[in-house]
Design a protein around this motif. Structure first.
Motif: not given
Length: 417
Positions: A394-415
């Protein structure tokens, strides 16, 4: 089963039986088997003898026992630990699958029957330990189907194998010695010394050391028999939870509505706040009922087992006492939820489970290692999205300007790698 630091789900969970040395030849395995038998005699026998185990009990325990190569997490001598890929346990699959209709309804229906049958014992144990009967029933149901599910493995084969060549061999070696002490004392007939894949025993699925430390006599016959006595099973579960700090009078937790402006990164047992602070953020029970006054006298904790992709909860310290029985958020949530269904007749969670999961454990471990390289504490790169991993995502998502969902997803895998 009950294992304080590691989940031991033999009942109700899909356990990936990973064989690290799957390609080993028969000749290789024969050599390892010889090492195992030598280890039993040179290491385990002296340690067991020092604990009062007789040679007769030792030989009886290991008669016909050989290594079980089908157990998970094995590291044979001379091999290196590998990261298993094809594992689909609920902790890294879809969290909602843990609450499948059959498991929830079955544990609830039989639990209500058991509540009537054992009402006097449950009431007595609650008076003694402070642990509600509904929580004891839900654990009993989850562990062994209220004693109705067959426990499949020879405990000495399991603990012998894992004590010799598992990833946490020292831990299982201690449990093996404790199992021999149980056999020596005659707590259970030899035929009853069956266990889960991790060595857990009896109806409450106690690891052997936990039996020695926490098993209790619930029927007054002077014995603690977790194999054949339902009263002893009830008393033993209650005694265990009391030992690990159950707070009488407080509940385990409450489903809440989490406002959009409250960050999911506030989750965790190390980020507790008084109830008034959470309420000031706009948090309320989904039922519309007020929180009980007793909960205002201590901390409460945000718990989001699927991040923002599922139900949200404020939990009490008792939730983490349940986790001492099995180190899984989903396990503790299942127990609390089924207990409430047994006693209060509540329905499903108000919020549904989102379409998340489907990741390999190794995929999540890649994300965890990436966050560790940034200096973040994810609780270890074990491939399990626990609360530390969830909130760091979730903190990583916030640092990257995204809405924090706080759960791993397939969309995060490449990033996030």
């Amino acid at each position: 089963m009950m294992m304080r630091m590691v989940p031991i789900r033999a009942i109700g969970l899909l356990v990936g039986a990973i064989l690290f040395a799957g390609g080993a030849s028969a000749q290789d395995r024969t050599a390892v088997e010889r090492q195992f038998q030598s280890w039993l005699q040179s290491d385990i026998w002296p340690a067991a003898r020092a604990k009062g185990v007789s040679r007769q009990a030792f030989e009886s325990a290991f008669r016909g026992v050989s290594l079980n190569w089908k157990l998970p997490d094995l590291v044979p001598p001379g091999s290196r630990r590998q990261t298993p890929k094809k594992q689909r346990q609920a902790e890294f699959g879809s969290p909602g699958k843990y609450f499948n209709r059959g498991s929830v309804d079955g544990a609830t229906a039989v639990g209500r029957q058991m509540a009537k049958t054992h009402a006097r014992t449950l009431a007595a144990v609650e008076r003694t330990t402070g642990v509600p009967g509904r929580i004891i029933l839900a654990i009993w149901g989850r562990e062994s189907g209220y004693g109705r599910v067959a426990i499949p493995h020879n405990v000495f084969e399991v603990l012998g194998t894992k004590g010799f060549m598992a990833t946490r061999a020292d831990y299982f070696r201690r449990e093996l010695i404790a199992a021999l002490q149980i056999a020596e004392a005659g707590h259970a007939p030899e035929a009853a010394m069956k266990s889960s894949w991790a060595g857990a025993l009896g109806q409450p699925q106690f690891m052997p050391t936990n039996f020695l430390n926490h098993a209790a006599d619930g029927d007054g016959d002077g014995r603690a028999d977790i194999w054949r006595s339902e009263a002893d099973t009830i008393a033993s579960i209650g005694n265990y939870l009391r030992h690990f700090g159950w707070v009488p009078g407080r509940d385990w937790g409450y489903e809440i509505a989490l406002p959009a402006n409250v960050s999911c990164t506030l989750e965790g047992p190390d980020r507790g706040r008084p109830l008034a602070d959470w309420e000031a953020m706009g948090i309320a029970r989904v039922s519309g009922k007020p929180f009980p006054d007793v909960e205002r006298r201590g901390e409460m904790f945000l718990m989001l087992p699927a991040g923002r992709n599922g139900p949200a909860f404020l939990v009490t310290p008792n939730f983490y006492v349940i986790k001492d029985y099995n180190e899984s958020d989903l396990y503790a949530l299942f127990v609390g939820h089924v207990g409430d269904r047994i006693q209060y007749g509540v329905g499903d969670f108000a919020a549904g489970w989102g379409a998340v999961g489907g990741l390999y454990r190794s995929d999540i471990a890649v994300m965890q290692r990436a966050l560790e390289r940034e200096g973040k504490d994810v609780g270890g790169a074990d491939g399990l999205p626990g609360f530390k991993t969830r909130r760091e995502i979730g903190s990583w998502q916030e640092r990257n300007g995204e809405r924090a969902t706080c759960f791993p997803t397939k969309a995060m895998m490449g990033r996030l790698r």
